[in-house]
Design a protein around this motif. Structure first.
Motif, PDB file in Angstrom:
ATOM      1  N   LEU A 269       0.690  -1.197   0.004  1.00  0.00           N
ATOM      2  CA  LEU A 269      -0.032   0.140  -0.089  1.00  0.00           C
ATOM      3  C   LEU A 269       0.815   1.195   0.087  1.00  0.00           C
ATOM      4  CD1 LEU A 269      -2.963  -1.108   2.477  1.00  0.00           C
ATOM      5  CD2 LEU A 269      -2.905  -0.872   0.157  1.00  0.00           C
ATOM      6  N   LEU A 270       1.949   1.386   0.705  1.00  0.00           N
ATOM      7  CA  LEU A 270       2.658   2.303   0.689  1.00  0.00           C
ATOM      8  C   LEU A 270       3.576   2.711  -0.754  1.00  0.00           C
ATOM      9  CD1 LEU A 270       4.442   4.456   2.247  1.00  0.00           C
ATOM     10  CD2 LEU A 270       6.186   2.750   2.622  1.00  0.00           C
ATOM     11  N   GLY A 271       3.766   1.568  -1.328  1.00  0.00           N
ATOM     12  CA  GLY A 271       4.391   1.600  -2.680  1.00  0.00           C
ATOM     13  C   GLY A 271       3.414   2.260  -3.523  1.00  0.00           C
ATOM     14  N   ILE A 272       2.151   1.965  -3.601  1.00  0.00           N
ATOM     15  CA  ILE A 272       0.985   2.401  -4.426  1.00  0.00           C
ATOM     16  C   ILE A 272       0.594   3.810  -3.893  1.00  0.00           C
ATOM     17  CG2 ILE A 272      -1.527   2.236  -4.786  1.00  0.00           C
ATOM     18  CD1 ILE A 272      -1.198  -0.784  -4.374  1.00  0.00           C
TER      19      ILE A 272
ATOM     20  N   GLY B 190       3.652   5.944  -5.374  1.00  0.00           N
ATOM     21  CA  GLY B 190       3.561   5.804  -6.972  1.00  0.00           C
ATOM     22  C   GLY B 190       2.676   6.758  -7.487  1.00  0.00           C
ATOM     23  N   GLY B 191       1.483   6.841  -7.109  1.00  0.00           N
ATOM     24  CA  GLY B 191       0.484   7.917  -7.011  1.00  0.00           C
ATOM     25  C   GLY B 191       1.046   9.439  -6.936  1.00  0.00           C
ATOM     26  N   TRP B 192       1.739   9.312  -5.840  1.00  0.00           N
ATOM     27  CA  TRP B 192       2.156  10.781  -5.363  1.00  0.00           C
ATOM     28  C   TRP B 192       3.100  11.204  -6.553  1.00  0.00           C
ATOM     29  CZ3 TRP B 192       5.499  11.916  -0.435  1.00  0.00           C
ATOM     30  CH2 TRP B 192       5.553  13.451  -0.198  1.00  0.00           C
ATOM     31  N   HIS B 193       4.269  10.270  -6.727  1.00  0.00           N
ATOM     32  CA  HIS B 193       5.072  10.813  -7.956  1.00  0.00           C
ATOM     33  C   HIS B 193       4.527  11.053  -9.050  1.00  0.00           C
ATOM     34  CE1 HIS B 193       9.070  10.637  -9.307  1.00  0.00           C
ATOM     35  NE2 HIS B 193       8.743   9.837 -10.366  1.00  0.00           N
ATOM     36  N   TRP B 194       3.285  10.143  -9.522  1.00  0.00           N
ATOM     37  CA  TRP B 194       2.680  10.574 -10.781  1.00  0.00           C
ATOM     38  C   TRP B 194       1.907  11.847 -10.685  1.00  0.00           C
ATOM     39  CZ3 TRP B 194      -1.918   6.979 -12.636  1.00  0.00           C
ATOM     40  CH2 TRP B 194      -2.699   7.482 -13.963  1.00  0.00           C
TER      41      TRP B 194
ATOM     42  N   GLY C 201      11.297   6.548 -11.310  1.00  0.00           N
ATOM     43  CA  GLY C 201      10.728   6.529 -10.245  1.00  0.00           C
ATOM     44  C   GLY C 201      10.161   5.116  -9.701  1.00  0.00           C
ATOM     45  N   LEU C 202       9.122   4.722 -10.735  1.00  0.00           N
ATOM     46  CA  LEU C 202       8.442   3.469 -10.377  1.00  0.00           C
ATOM     47  C   LEU C 202       9.554   2.198 -10.316  1.00  0.00           C
ATOM     48  CD1 LEU C 202       5.304   2.792 -10.187  1.00  0.00           C
ATOM     49  CD2 LEU C 202       5.424   2.205 -12.540  1.00  0.00           C
ATOM     50  N   ALA C 203      10.532   2.372 -10.897  1.00  0.00           N
ATOM     51  CA  ALA C 203      11.254   1.146 -11.120  1.00  0.00           C
ATOM     52  C   ALA C 203      12.147   1.175  -9.793  1.00  0.00           C
ATOM     53  CB  ALA C 203      12.221   1.279 -12.331  1.00  0.00           C
TER      54      ALA C 203
END
Length: 60
Positions: free
Chosen positions: A16-19, A22-26, A38-40
């Motif tokens: 969940l933290l990764g998701i 990832g959304g924040w980075h997006w 960033g995703l990798a």
């Protein structure tokens, strides 16, 4: 709480933290080459953290 259940909760929290990250980075970067990098990197860090937490991997 048993150790098995705690491990599952830790793994779920990391996913969940990764998701969320990832959304924040997006939201900050948008879809571009930087988003893919960033995703990798985030995925690699998440796998490493899960490897540290999971007992079967630590025993190898």
């Amino acid at each position: 709480m048993t150790r098995n259940r705690a491990g599952i909760l830790y793994a779920t929290a990391l996913i969940l933290l990764g998701i969320v990250m990832g959304g924040w980075h997006w939201m900050l970067v948008g879809i571009s080459r930087d988003f893919g990098a960033g995703l990798a990197v985030g995925f690699t860090i998440c796998l490493g953290a899960m490897g540290i937490i999971l007992r079967s991997v630590r025993q190898l």
